[in-house]
Enzyme design. Sequence first.
Site, PDB file in Angstrom:
ATOM      1  N   LYS A  53      29.728  38.984  41.768  1.00 14.75           N
ATOM      2  CA  LYS A  53      30.972  38.447  40.522  1.00 14.75           C
ATOM      3  C   LYS A  53      31.019  37.111  40.383  1.00 14.75           C
ATOM      4  CE  LYS A  53      33.487  42.598  41.821  1.00 14.75           C
ATOM      5  NZ  LYS A  53      34.531  43.303  42.536  1.00 14.75           N
ATOM      6  N   GLN A  97      38.906  42.297  46.374  1.00 15.06           N
ATOM      7  CA  GLN A  97      38.032  43.184  46.867  1.00 15.06           C
ATOM      8  C   GLN A  97      38.444  44.216  48.008  1.00 15.06           C
ATOM      9  OE1 GLN A  97      35.115  43.075  45.167  1.00 15.06           O
ATOM     10  NE2 GLN A  97      34.226  44.842  45.934  1.00 15.06           N
ATOM     11  N   ASP A 120      40.903  44.583  37.124  1.00 22.02           N
ATOM     12  CA  ASP A 120      40.188  45.625  37.820  1.00 22.02           C
ATOM     13  C   ASP A 120      40.828  46.818  37.097  1.00 22.02           C
ATOM     14  OD1 ASP A 120      38.205  45.551  39.588  1.00 22.02           O
ATOM     15  OD2 ASP A 120      39.741  44.699  41.071  1.00 22.02           O
TER      16      ASP A 120
HETATM   17  N1  GUN Z   1      35.098  47.890  45.839  1.00 25.22           N
HETATM   18  C1  GUN Z   1      34.402  48.531  44.872  1.00 25.22           C
HETATM   19  N2  GUN Z   1      34.335  48.484  43.587  1.00 25.22           N
HETATM   20  C2  GUN Z   1      35.284  47.729  43.399  1.00 25.22           C
HETATM   21  C3  GUN Z   1      35.909  47.380  42.294  1.00 25.22           C
HETATM   22  O1  GUN Z   1      35.495  47.790  41.212  1.00 25.22           O
HETATM   23  N3  GUN Z   1      37.007  46.455  42.315  1.00 25.22           N
HETATM   24  C4  GUN Z   1      37.406  45.937  43.549  1.00 25.22           C
HETATM   25  N4  GUN Z   1      38.511  45.152  43.570  1.00 25.22           N
HETATM   26  N5  GUN Z   1      36.916  46.223  44.515  1.00 25.22           N
HETATM   27  C5  GUN Z   1      35.941  47.217  44.584  1.00 25.22           C
END
Ligand code: GUN
Length: 293
Positions: A53, A97, A120
Amino acid sequence: MTKILYGNIIAKKIRNQINKKVLCMKKKGQRPPHLATILVGNNSVSMTYVNNKIKDCENVGFKSSFLHLPNTITEKKLIKIIKDLNKDTLLDGLIIQLPLPKNINKENIIIAIDPDKDVDGFHPLNIGKMTMGIKTFIPATPLGILTLLNYYKINTQGKHIVIIGRSRIVGMPISILMAMKRSPGNSTVTLTHSYTQEIAYHTRKADIIITALGVPKFLKSNMIKKSALLIDVGISRVKDSTNTKGYKLLGDVDFDNVYNKVSSITPVPGGIGPITRSMLLKNTLIAVQKRKK
Ligand code: GUN
């Protein structure tokens, strides 16, 4: 119809478009979009996701901030950090996350995020808006699936879509989106999960299967009908000593086993994964627009 539905081609185009927009903003003297990521603990898979990211942000000219917190942090302290970031007018998007350590209630954390910074799309307000068809942040993976369906002009109207997995990140939101009265959508949706009896009974009837299970090579040729279209969201790390990383990535679909039977299929890697990553950047741009209002 295109047989292998590559996502990395689409992701590259989207990244280029976003990069152009950022350059435009900078030319006008505006600050670039700013995404902050919080990681609690040292889960190695999560760390890889977060690093990706950060890299993605840098590649398109976004500012990115990273807060790495110990897994001993209390829920109260984490909420305080989130509330402070919510107030930061120089920050557009904020992601925590997942998964979080067991001592922290995930829902309390998600609810603490400012819905206008929730790129998200996990906040109840944003899930509610999405369910009602009101413009808002759509979680990155479902938005990536919609983008792929649009790009390859896949008609989903009246089609029977079977979804494997009911997670709040993928299965639940995509089941709602595909059933909605719009395109892509207008589908008849079956959402299967760990309590579903005989998953193959359902998948054999599907025109389109979206699988987000995390079990490598789960879906075999005898579980699908001829000419089904398969969207593979699963990404599992499987030990592989021939690979420099020591592992390879496998999807939920046994690709070689189903290949001759399907009409189209997304590969792993190079399918839904890269589009998902670019969707987070897209959502951060939407957050910038919210900031301007
Ligand atoms: N963990 C796995 N996929 C995601 C996601 O799309 N966003 C977040 N915040 N955590 C994750």
